[in-house]
Design an enzyme around this catalytic site. Sequence first.
Site: not given
Length: 407
Positions: A378, A382
């Site tokens: 992450h 995204d």
Amino acid sequence: YKIDTSLKTAPQVNAETIVVATKPSVPPSTVETQTVSALTVDVPVMGESITTGMLAKWNFKSGDFVKMDEVVANIETDKVNVEVRSPQSGILQKMFNAEGDEISVGNPLFILQPSEASTTSTSPAPAVNAPAKPTPSPVKSTPATPLAVVKAAQPVAAKSSAPPAVQTPVGDRSETRVKMTRMRLRIAQRLKEAQNTAAMLTTFQEVDMGNLIEMRNKHKDEFEKVHGIKLGFMSAFVRAATVTLQELPAVNGVIDDATNEIVYRNYVDISVAVASPNGLVVPVLRNTEKMSFADVEKAIAMYGKKAKEGALALEDMAGGTFTISNGGVFGSLFGTPIINPPQSAILGMHATKMRPMVTAGGKIEARPMMYLALTYDHRLIDGREAVTFLKGVAGRIEDSSRLLLTL
């Protein structure tokens, strides 16, 4: 030497007594025997950046005869197992390390005395005199004890009203400890590094496998006849992932923590997780954007065979920009794969099961469904990109014509 030509006929000579005088005879005790110097075999180079390994097994003992090209020792490294073969036939004179020792590249491993054949002794073994049987010593007789005296000497057990204790049967509670292999240690280290470094998150998507199964059943016989390899599902997923990775470069990229830069790859190298007897290995399919279905299936079959035989080289597993793990072959229904560093994402495939689904016409039908899972870093990827990637793969699997048209 002078030859007498006056003889009309050659003298009769017994063939068994012909002696050719070339050099003065030398007593047998003074004949010089030519000896071949012993060979010292070093720990071989086991791959780039690998300097040490663990001596897993000796296949021979000191003094054994070894034929040329026989495997004398096995060495375990972080990624591959290396077989050390004999450069020629001979006697194994000395072994410098014991099993389980840490050894370094270039250090002596064993000494071999070259020999053409095994020198086993044929002389009868010397007779061993059997030990004489010990002579039994005379038993000293003791006077008999009267029966009344014996009874008086026995203690009288006190009567107890408590019931006897019941013994509970106990099963085998032993333990077995086995030293971890170098490969298993390295796998554990890398997976823990991935947990400590990446901000891992997993998103899921289900895919209808009906159209892909129908295409495979329709063309699998002809495909095998033309290409000499069976048609599986992995080639379709590799192709679908490759096209989607080219659309979303972040999923194919990686963060360089040393320079705080993002590295976007302009090529696609997909690592395929394969189970081997020593642990999970991930050989790499390189430049999958240029590979056909048949190329993918042949490469996976080759790597699978090498993994079972323990013949994968370090070069086969180096690199990789993305990983596909197929837990469905073991029956896994649902799972969260872990990233293979230094990559940023991994796609998990699972078992195909018949489930009731609502079709486009509003009807409920039993359809072959598979859960897909994408674990991603992450820090770089995204949620929008992760979900878009997973939907893109699922869409291309459900409509296999998109793969042929590169859509």
